[in-house]
Design a protein around this motif. Structure first.
Motif, PDB file in Angstrom:
ATOM      1  N   VAL A   1      -3.613  55.092  30.502  1.00 32.56           N
ATOM      2  CA  VAL A   1      -4.622  54.271  29.829  1.00 32.56           C
ATOM      3  C   VAL A   1      -5.061  53.116  30.723  1.00 32.56           C
ATOM      4  O   VAL A   1      -6.253  52.794  30.803  1.00 32.56           O
ATOM      5  CB  VAL A   1      -4.086  53.766  28.479  1.00 32.56           C
ATOM      6  CG1 VAL A   1      -5.066  52.774  27.840  1.00 32.56           C
ATOM      7  CG2 VAL A   1      -3.847  54.936  27.529  1.00 32.56           C
ATOM      8  N   ASP A   2      -4.110  52.485  31.422  1.00 38.78           N
ATOM      9  CA  ASP A   2      -4.476  51.411  32.355  1.00 38.78           C
ATOM     10  C   ASP A   2      -5.476  51.909  33.397  1.00 38.78           C
ATOM     11  O   ASP A   2      -6.452  51.226  33.714  1.00 38.78           O
ATOM     12  CB  ASP A   2      -3.235  50.876  33.073  1.00 38.78           C
ATOM     13  CG  ASP A   2      -2.472  49.862  32.245  1.00 38.78           C
ATOM     14  OD1 ASP A   2      -3.011  49.406  31.221  1.00 38.78           O
ATOM     15  OD2 ASP A   2      -1.333  49.533  32.620  1.00 38.78           O
ATOM     16  N   THR A   3      -5.221  53.085  33.951  1.00 35.08           N
ATOM     17  CA  THR A   3      -6.090  53.625  34.994  1.00 35.08           C
ATOM     18  C   THR A   3      -7.463  53.970  34.441  1.00 35.08           C
ATOM     19  O   THR A   3      -8.492  53.630  35.049  1.00 35.08           O
ATOM     20  CB  THR A   3      -5.452  54.869  35.632  1.00 35.08           C
ATOM     21  OG1 THR A   3      -4.146  54.545  36.108  1.00 35.08           O
ATOM     22  CG2 THR A   3      -6.300  55.378  36.796  1.00 35.08           C
ATOM     23  N   LEU A   4      -7.522  54.634  33.301  1.00 33.53           N
ATOM     24  CA  LEU A   4      -8.806  54.984  32.706  1.00 33.53           C
ATOM     25  C   LEU A   4      -9.592  53.734  32.342  1.00 33.53           C
ATOM     26  O   LEU A   4     -10.813  53.666  32.543  1.00 33.53           O
ATOM     27  CB  LEU A   4      -8.588  55.844  31.458  1.00 33.53           C
ATOM     28  CG  LEU A   4      -7.898  57.195  31.665  1.00 33.53           C
ATOM     29  CD1 LEU A   4      -7.794  57.952  30.347  1.00 33.53           C
ATOM     30  CD2 LEU A   4      -8.629  58.042  32.696  1.00 33.53           C
ATOM     31  N   TYR A   5      -8.886  52.741  31.851  1.00 33.61           N
ATOM     32  CA  TYR A   5      -9.553  51.478  31.487  1.00 33.61           C
ATOM     33  C   TYR A   5     -10.108  50.782  32.721  1.00 33.61           C
ATOM     34  O   TYR A   5     -11.263  50.356  32.751  1.00 33.61           O
ATOM     35  CB  TYR A   5      -8.555  50.567  30.766  1.00 33.61           C
ATOM     36  CG  TYR A   5      -9.134  49.242  30.340  1.00 33.61           C
ATOM     37  CD1 TYR A   5      -9.726  49.084  29.084  1.00 33.61           C
ATOM     38  CD2 TYR A   5      -9.079  48.130  31.181  1.00 33.61           C
ATOM     39  CE1 TYR A   5     -10.251  47.864  28.693  1.00 33.61           C
ATOM     40  CE2 TYR A   5      -9.604  46.916  30.801  1.00 33.61           C
ATOM     41  CZ  TYR A   5     -10.186  46.780  29.547  1.00 33.61           C
ATOM     42  OH  TYR A   5     -10.716  45.574  29.177  1.00 33.61           O
ATOM     43  N   ASP A   6      -9.283  50.668  33.736  1.00 36.33           N
ATOM     44  CA  ASP A   6      -9.693  49.936  34.939  1.00 36.33           C
ATOM     45  C   ASP A   6     -10.842  50.635  35.653  1.00 36.33           C
ATOM     46  O   ASP A   6     -11.698  49.978  36.254  1.00 36.33           O
ATOM     47  CB  ASP A   6      -8.500  49.798  35.890  1.00 36.33           C
ATOM     48  CG  ASP A   6      -8.699  48.692  36.903  1.00 36.33           C
ATOM     49  OD1 ASP A   6      -8.991  47.560  36.483  1.00 36.33           O
ATOM     50  OD2 ASP A   6      -8.581  48.970  38.106  1.00 36.33           O
ATOM     51  N   GLN A   7     -10.889  51.968  35.588  1.00 33.99           N
ATOM     52  CA  GLN A   7     -11.969  52.721  36.228  1.00 33.99           C
ATOM     53  C   GLN A   7     -13.151  52.960  35.285  1.00 33.99           C
ATOM     54  O   GLN A   7     -14.116  53.604  35.653  1.00 33.99           O
ATOM     55  CB  GLN A   7     -11.424  54.075  36.719  1.00 33.99           C
ATOM     56  CG  GLN A   7     -10.312  53.954  37.737  1.00 33.99           C
ATOM     57  CD  GLN A   7     -10.735  53.215  38.985  1.00 33.99           C
ATOM     58  OE1 GLN A   7     -11.818  53.442  39.508  1.00 33.99           O
ATOM     59  NE2 GLN A   7      -9.905  52.298  39.453  1.00 33.99           N
ATOM     60  N   HIS A   8     -13.083  52.403  34.101  1.00 34.99           N
ATOM     61  CA  HIS A   8     -14.124  52.514  33.068  1.00 34.99           C
ATOM     62  C   HIS A   8     -14.492  53.984  32.813  1.00 34.99           C
ATOM     63  O   HIS A   8     -15.645  54.400  32.946  1.00 34.99           O
ATOM     64  CB  HIS A   8     -15.372  51.714  33.423  1.00 34.99           C
ATOM     65  CG  HIS A   8     -16.071  51.194  32.207  1.00 34.99           C
ATOM     66  ND1 HIS A   8     -16.335  49.862  32.016  1.00 34.99           N
ATOM     67  CD2 HIS A   8     -16.523  51.827  31.088  1.00 34.99           C
ATOM     68  CE1 HIS A   8     -16.936  49.691  30.852  1.00 34.99           C
ATOM     69  NE2 HIS A   8     -17.061  50.877  30.254  1.00 34.99           N
ATOM     70  N   ILE A   9     -13.469  54.749  32.437  1.00 29.26           N
ATOM     71  CA  ILE A   9     -13.638  56.167  32.123  1.00 29.26           C
ATOM     72  C   ILE A   9     -13.722  56.348  30.608  1.00 29.26           C
ATOM     73  O   ILE A   9     -12.957  55.725  29.860  1.00 29.26           O
ATOM     74  CB  ILE A   9     -12.446  56.979  32.679  1.00 29.26           C
ATOM     75  CG1 ILE A   9     -12.347  56.806  34.204  1.00 29.26           C
ATOM     76  CG2 ILE A   9     -12.565  58.457  32.304  1.00 29.26           C
ATOM     77  CD1 ILE A   9     -13.566  57.254  34.965  1.00 29.26           C
ATOM     78  N   ARG A  10     -14.643  57.185  30.147  1.00 26.64           N
ATOM     79  CA  ARG A  10     -14.729  57.470  28.717  1.00 26.64           C
ATOM     80  C   ARG A  10     -13.551  58.345  28.307  1.00 26.64           C
ATOM     81  O   ARG A  10     -13.301  59.390  28.906  1.00 26.64           O
ATOM     82  CB  ARG A  10     -16.048  58.166  28.392  1.00 26.64           C
ATOM     83  CG  ARG A  10     -16.183  58.523  26.909  1.00 26.64           C
ATOM     84  CD  ARG A  10     -17.573  58.964  26.538  1.00 26.64           C
ATOM     85  NE  ARG A  10     -18.024  60.131  27.275  1.00 26.64           N
ATOM     86  CZ  ARG A  10     -19.166  60.773  27.023  1.00 26.64           C
ATOM     87  NH1 ARG A  10     -19.977  60.343  26.060  1.00 26.64           N
ATOM     88  NH2 ARG A  10     -19.519  61.835  27.734  1.00 26.64           N
ATOM     89  N   LEU A  11     -12.828  57.923  27.269  1.00 25.42           N
ATOM     90  CA  LEU A  11     -11.647  58.636  26.788  1.00 25.42           C
ATOM     91  C   LEU A  11     -11.900  59.123  25.367  1.00 25.42           C
ATOM     92  O   LEU A  11     -12.245  58.347  24.476  1.00 25.42           O
ATOM     93  CB  LEU A  11     -10.433  57.709  26.805  1.00 25.42           C
ATOM     94  CG  LEU A  11      -9.137  58.256  26.185  1.00 25.42           C
ATOM     95  CD1 LEU A  11      -8.631  59.467  26.958  1.00 25.42           C
ATOM     96  CD2 LEU A  11      -8.074  57.154  26.146  1.00 25.42           C
ATOM     97  N   VAL A  12     -11.722  60.426  25.165  1.00 22.96           N
ATOM     98  CA  VAL A  12     -11.783  61.027  23.830  1.00 22.96           C
ATOM     99  C   VAL A  12     -10.390  61.569  23.547  1.00 22.96           C
ATOM    100  O   VAL A  12      -9.851  62.345  24.337  1.00 22.96           O
ATOM    101  CB  VAL A  12     -12.834  62.152  23.758  1.00 22.96           C
ATOM    102  CG1 VAL A  12     -12.921  62.705  22.330  1.00 22.96           C
ATOM    103  CG2 VAL A  12     -14.197  61.644  24.216  1.00 22.96           C
ATOM    104  N   ILE A  13      -9.812  61.170  22.432  1.00 21.34           N
ATOM    105  CA  ILE A  13      -8.385  61.399  22.249  1.00 21.34           C
ATOM    106  C   ILE A  13      -8.080  61.800  20.807  1.00 21.34           C
ATOM    107  O   ILE A  13      -8.719  61.318  19.872  1.00 21.34           O
ATOM    108  CB  ILE A  13      -7.619  60.103  22.637  1.00 21.34           C
ATOM    109  CG1 ILE A  13      -6.120  60.321  22.690  1.00 21.34           C
ATOM    110  CG2 ILE A  13      -7.949  58.955  21.707  1.00 21.34           C
ATOM    111  CD1 ILE A  13      -5.391  59.115  23.300  1.00 21.34           C
ATOM    112  N   SER A  14      -7.136  62.697  20.644  1.00 20.90           N
ATOM    113  CA  SER A  14      -6.589  62.971  19.306  1.00 20.90           C
ATOM    114  C   SER A  14      -5.134  62.538  19.309  1.00 20.90           C
ATOM    115  O   SER A  14      -4.384  62.834  20.250  1.00 20.90           O
ATOM    116  CB  SER A  14      -6.722  64.445  18.933  1.00 20.90           C
ATOM    117  OG  SER A  14      -5.887  65.271  19.718  1.00 20.90           O
ATOM    118  N   ALA A  15      -4.738  61.810  18.262  1.00 17.57           N
ATOM    119  CA  ALA A  15      -3.410  61.208  18.250  1.00 17.57           C
ATOM    120  C   ALA A  15      -2.813  61.266  16.855  1.00 17.57           C
ATOM    121  O   ALA A  15      -3.523  61.324  15.848  1.00 17.57           O
ATOM    122  CB  ALA A  15      -3.485  59.761  18.733  1.00 17.57           C
ATOM    123  N   ALA A  16      -1.494  61.191  16.829  1.00 21.54           N
ATOM    124  CA  ALA A  16      -0.771  61.292  15.561  1.00 21.54           C
ATOM    125  C   ALA A  16      -0.889  60.029  14.719  1.00 21.54           C
ATOM    126  O   ALA A  16      -0.629  60.070  13.517  1.00 21.54           O
ATOM    127  CB  ALA A  16       0.697  61.599  15.838  1.00 21.54           C
TER     128      ALA A  16
END
Length: 393
Positions: free
Chosen positions: A330-345
């Protein structure tokens, strides 16, 4: 204030901050103003030091005789998530009048350091270097490239990082490097509960000696104020979540057929189960149950600007390794401003249920970032940075 090319620019962090308040982009916060004043004082000290140099841009750093001035003391700002630490540091980095400066996420910096150490050892082995200790030449190269070093989200979780930080920063500070760092923990809480932490303690003392430590004690999480939910975080898990993820995947890929791919990382290959036109889809197990590290996640972001992650479970103390990787992801995706689509419990604030250990401390930042990455402002910024590619079916 100055005019440049017909546009208003700012000389101080306070001027930039006040301007954003006037525009309504931020709200004036007394706790933030303390940090603003400290950053402006630091800019003044760095400017004075820069003007006092004898010759080259780094001449005063490497002068053999004893310097006439005290070294410039950096700044370490810590506080809760969403308080504006990164925003303030970014203002400082933009305005500090230094050519040789670097703003980097701490995990990326340490990956670079380990690469340099490995190359230095290889050079010693093949006879192209006479240095038995790789740390001094690595520190010298880093200092020559950037003598003002800004770390966002300073956090030590890896024992390999912890074991070299004291020697590395002893050399960097001796060379005059000025450190500005943000963190959600005070220096004394870095690497808390880490293996062989007693060997890390000298670094904490060094950090406190070479930076002014300030707590950004604001009462508001500004990220939550800006929250505007969009369907990129799907919870709880189940058939409905799987269908929603499939529908979102079909939309962003325009229904094009995805195929498996690989990403090369230092002679290895990281498997990508499904990829098409800048989009990649993984399961939580693919990314966090395998021995991947920050450099693997960074390599993935170099190829894909939208990342899908299916089936993130609730994590407990028994899942510390998986939780550590998820934090890094998450730190890496955030810092690189990547769009994240996620399914979580569960919702972000309930994904990690352990109360002890370093990961429990770090996961506050992770949950805050997962919330922010759902917001319209984040996604609008992503869209501006990454125009939608054309996809052929």
């Amino acid at each position: 204030m100055h005019l440049r090319d017909g546009l208003q620019t700012h000389v101080t962090v306070r001027q930039r901050y006040d301007h954003l308040v006037e525009l309504g982009s931020i709200r004036r916060d007394p706790a933030q103003l303390v940090i603003v004043a400290a950053l402006d004082r630091l800019i003044d000290e760095i400017s004075d030091k820069r003007l006092a140099r004898k010759s080259s841009a780094l001449g005063w750093l490497f002068a053999k005789r004893k310097p006439q001035r005290e070294p410039v003391k950096g700044l370490y700002v810590h506080g809760g998530v969403g308080r504006g630490k990164t925003m303030l540091m970014d203002m400082f980095f933009e305005l500090v009048p230094v050519k040789h400066k670097r703003r980097v996420h701490f995990n990326d910096f340490m990956a670079d350091v380990h690469d340099r150490i490995q190359k230095q050892r290889a050079a010693r082995k093949n006879g192209t270097s006479r240095d038995d200790d790789p740390i001094p030449p690595v520190a010298a190269a880093l200092a020559e490239e950037a003598w003002v070093l800004c770390f966002d989200e300073f956090s030590v979780t890896d024992i390999a990082d912890a074991m070299i930080l004291s020697r590395l920063f002893s050399a960097l500070f001796a060379l005059g490097v000025v450190l500005v760092a943000t963190s959600n923990v005070a220096p004394r809480d870095l690497y808390r509960d880490g293996l062989n932490r007693q060997l890390f303690l000298p670094f904490i003392g060094m950090l406190e000696q070479n930076t002014a430590v300030l707590n950004l004690d604001a009462d508001t999480d500004y990220r939550l104020e800006k929250l505007d939910r969009v369907p990129v975080y799907i919870s709880p898990l189940g058939e409905a979540a799987d269908k929603a993820m499939d529908k979102a995947w079909a939309k962003v890929t325009h229904g094009a057929a995805a195929e498996p791919a690989t990403v090369a990382v230092k002679g290895r290959k990281v498997a990508v189960p499904a990829a098409i036109a800048g989009c990649a889809r993984f399961s939580f197990a693919d990314l966090c149950e395998k021995p991947l590290a920050a450099r693997d996640y960074l390599a993935i972001t170099a190829h894909y600007k939208t990342i899908f992650v299916d089936h993130v479970p609730v994590l407990a103390e028994a899942n510390r390794n998986e939780a550590k990787r998820f934090i890094l992801l998450v730190d890496t995706l955030y810092d690189q401003h990547i769009r994240l689509v996620i399914s979580a419990a569960a919702t972000p604030d309930k994904l990690y249920v352990a109360k002890r250990g370093h990961e429990a401390f770090e996961f506050d930042r992770t949950s805050s970032r997962l919330i922010e990455m759902q917001g319209a402002e984040w996604l609008d910024g992503w869209a501006e940075k990454h125009p939608e590619p054309a996809v052929s079916a």
